[in-house]
Design a protein around this motif. Structure first.
Motif, PDB file in Angstrom:
ATOM      1  N   ASP A  37      -8.978   1.944 -14.421  1.00 32.83           N
ATOM      2  CA  ASP A  37      -8.729   3.077 -13.527  1.00 32.83           C
ATOM      3  C   ASP A  37      -9.542   2.937 -12.251  1.00 32.83           C
ATOM      4  O   ASP A  37      -9.055   3.197 -11.142  1.00 32.83           O
ATOM      5  N   GLU A  38     -10.796   2.541 -12.417  1.00 39.64           N
ATOM      6  CA  GLU A  38     -11.689   2.372 -11.263  1.00 39.64           C
ATOM      7  C   GLU A  38     -11.173   1.271 -10.342  1.00 39.64           C
ATOM      8  O   GLU A  38     -11.183   1.407  -9.112  1.00 39.64           O
ATOM      9  N   CYS A  39     -10.689   0.158 -10.935  1.00 45.54           N
ATOM     10  CA  CYS A  39     -10.165  -0.965 -10.155  1.00 45.54           C
ATOM     11  C   CYS A  39      -8.925  -0.536  -9.363  1.00 45.54           C
ATOM     12  O   CYS A  39      -8.802  -0.829  -8.172  1.00 45.54           O
ATOM     13  N   GLU A  40      -8.010   0.139 -10.027  1.00 43.69           N
ATOM     14  CA  GLU A  40      -6.785   0.567  -9.358  1.00 43.69           C
ATOM     15  C   GLU A  40      -7.081   1.569  -8.256  1.00 43.69           C
ATOM     16  O   GLU A  40      -6.473   1.525  -7.174  1.00 43.69           O
ATOM     17  N   HIS A  41      -8.043   2.479  -8.495  1.00 39.86           N
ATOM     18  CA  HIS A  41      -8.386   3.487  -7.489  1.00 39.86           C
ATOM     19  C   HIS A  41      -9.051   2.839  -6.286  1.00 39.86           C
ATOM     20  O   HIS A  41      -8.697   3.112  -5.126  1.00 39.86           O
ATOM     21  N   ASP A  42     -10.038   1.976  -6.526  1.00 35.03           N
ATOM     22  CA  ASP A  42     -10.790   1.365  -5.424  1.00 35.03           C
ATOM     23  C   ASP A  42      -9.914   0.476  -4.555  1.00 35.03           C
ATOM     24  O   ASP A  42     -10.110   0.391  -3.331  1.00 35.03           O
ATOM     25  N   ASN A  43      -8.947  -0.224  -5.193  1.00 31.37           N
ATOM     26  CA  ASN A  43      -8.126  -1.176  -4.445  1.00 31.37           C
ATOM     27  C   ASN A  43      -6.751  -0.643  -4.065  1.00 31.37           C
ATOM     28  O   ASN A  43      -5.953  -1.360  -3.469  1.00 31.37           O
ATOM     29  N   ARG A  44      -6.482   0.625  -4.463  1.00 26.34           N
ATOM     30  CA  ARG A  44      -5.218   1.274  -4.141  1.00 26.34           C
ATOM     31  C   ARG A  44      -4.024   0.434  -4.605  1.00 26.34           C
ATOM     32  O   ARG A  44      -3.082   0.176  -3.861  1.00 26.34           O
ATOM     33  N   LEU A  45      -4.120  -0.007  -5.861  1.00 26.00           N
ATOM     34  CA  LEU A  45      -3.074  -0.823  -6.459  1.00 26.00           C
ATOM     35  C   LEU A  45      -2.677  -0.250  -7.816  1.00 26.00           C
ATOM     36  O   LEU A  45      -3.527   0.278  -8.542  1.00 26.00           O
ATOM     37  N   LEU A  46      -1.408  -0.373  -8.141  1.00 26.51           N
ATOM     38  CA  LEU A  46      -0.951  -0.078  -9.494  1.00 26.51           C
ATOM     39  C   LEU A  46      -0.769  -1.413 -10.197  1.00 26.51           C
ATOM     40  O   LEU A  46       0.125  -2.188  -9.879  1.00 26.51           O
ATOM     41  N   LEU A  47      -1.661  -1.706 -11.153  1.00 25.64           N
ATOM     42  CA  LEU A  47      -1.662  -2.998 -11.815  1.00 25.64           C
ATOM     43  C   LEU A  47      -0.965  -2.970 -13.166  1.00 25.64           C
ATOM     44  O   LEU A  47      -0.443  -3.988 -13.613  1.00 25.64           O
ATOM     45  N   PHE A  48      -0.982  -1.808 -13.825  1.00 32.77           N
ATOM     46  CA  PHE A  48      -0.324  -1.665 -15.125  1.00 32.77           C
ATOM     47  C   PHE A  48       0.345  -0.294 -15.187  1.00 32.77           C
ATOM     48  O   PHE A  48      -0.222   0.698 -14.726  1.00 32.77           O
ATOM     49  N   SER A  49       1.528  -0.276 -15.738  1.00 35.32           N
ATOM     50  CA  SER A  49       2.196   0.998 -16.000  1.00 35.32           C
ATOM     51  C   SER A  49       2.241   1.221 -17.505  1.00 35.32           C
ATOM     52  O   SER A  49       2.245   0.268 -18.285  1.00 35.32           O
ATOM     53  N   ARG A  50       2.219   2.480 -17.933  1.00 36.05           N
ATOM     54  CA  ARG A  50       2.267   2.800 -19.357  1.00 36.05           C
ATOM     55  C   ARG A  50       3.708   3.143 -19.712  1.00 36.05           C
ATOM     56  O   ARG A  50       4.252   4.148 -19.228  1.00 36.05           O
ATOM     57  N   VAL A  51       4.342   2.297 -20.498  1.00 36.53           N
ATOM     58  CA  VAL A  51       5.733   2.498 -20.902  1.00 36.53           C
ATOM     59  C   VAL A  51       5.770   2.685 -22.417  1.00 36.53           C
ATOM     60  O   VAL A  51       5.488   1.752 -23.167  1.00 36.53           O
TER      61      VAL A  51
END
Length: 297
Positions: A37-51
């Protein structure tokens, strides 16, 4: 991006779940999820989606893993070196050799070296001349064994031994009588050769083309092991280096030097001016001894 964030992304891509990634990294699943979560927030990227309760990597995550793979490999190498320094272990001896040497001379040489220097670990690899030279120049290899001399000005070549080009043939083809095979015997015969021959192979093919009629080069293969297997299967004849011929003799194939004789040299390649420890100096001597023993048999 922080290195720890990238490690989390890589672990999730490899394992597919927070629980498995946590085991991989030695972290609790909740800690892995928090770091993602911290990585995605800091870099403004969506790296994994929950399906449906499962993680699904995005294209951005896959691109990130590809771009950072070299970094992880270098980090792992750094950790290995750190561990060796902490435990006072000798650094590994990094060796490369051409395919002709890995079936007999190299393993016997390394085994003899390990008996003399049991605390010196070794890393072994098989490569062609271009990859050997690149590894030596990038300081990823300490010693390379080749049947071709180095072509780069910053590398030196030392001759350890020499032998002759041999003909190998299916069992019984030579009749057990000939000590040498004149190249004229190959006129019109079916031959097997490497798909990408080295300088020696190219020179041999030029000689064969001058025979009348020239041999029929009806099969090309990608490795010496496959070449030998095809000779065993009765698919023709081949001209090879003396070390490959030695392995062929051990496998029961007919083999003998060709006439006129064609010399093949075994070289030790190193960076010019590189430091050589006791183990490395001993290895060159051992390889020379094992090469002499193999070709004398």
């Amino acid at each position: 991006m922080h290195l720890r964030h990238f490690e989390v992304v890589d672990a999730l891509l490899r394992t597919g779940s927070f629980t498995a990634a946590g085991e991989w990294l030695g972290l609790a699943p909740a800690a892995v999820e928090s770091l993602l979560d911290e990585c995605e927030h800091d870099n403004r990227l969506l790296l994994f989606s929950r399906v449906r309760g499962r993680l699904q990597a995005t294209a951005e995550a896959l691109q990130l893993q590809s771009a950072g793979q070299r970094l992880l490999e270098e980090l792992e190498q750094l950790r290995r070196v750190t561990g060796e320094l902490r435990d006072h272990r000798a650094p590994p001896l990094r060796l490369m050799a051409c395919e002709a040497l890995i079936g007999h001379v190299l393993p016997l040489s390394v085994a003899a070296l390990r008996r003399r220097f049991p605390d010196t670990p070794c890393q072994l690899a098989c490569a062609d001349l271009s990859h050997m030279q690149l590894a030596l120049l990038m300081r990823q290899c300490d010693l390379a064994l080749s049947l071709e001399p180095a072509t780069h000005p910053d590398l030196q070549s030392t001759v350890l031994h020499s032998g002759k080009v041999h003909l190998i043939a299916p069992r019984g083809w030579l009749g057990g009588r000939q000590r040498h095979a004149n190249l004229t015997l190959l006129a019109g015969e079916g031959m097997v050769a490497l798909e990408q021959p080295n300088q020696l192979g190219q020179a041999l093919e030029q000689r064969l083309r001058k025979l009348a009629p020239p041999p029929r080069l009806h099969l090309r293969v990608q490795s010496l092991a496959l070449l030998r297997a095809m000779i065993e299967a009765g698919e023709g004849l081949a001209l090879v280096d003396p070390f490959t011929a030695h392995s062929a003799r051990l496998a029961g194939l007919d083999q003998c030097p060709v006439s006129p004789a064609i010399e093949v040299k075994l070289y030790a390649l190193q960076r010019t001016g590189a430091e050589t420890g006791a183990a490395l100096r001993a290895l060159s001597e051992i390889v020379s001894e094992k090469a002499i023993e193999a070709l004398a048999g």
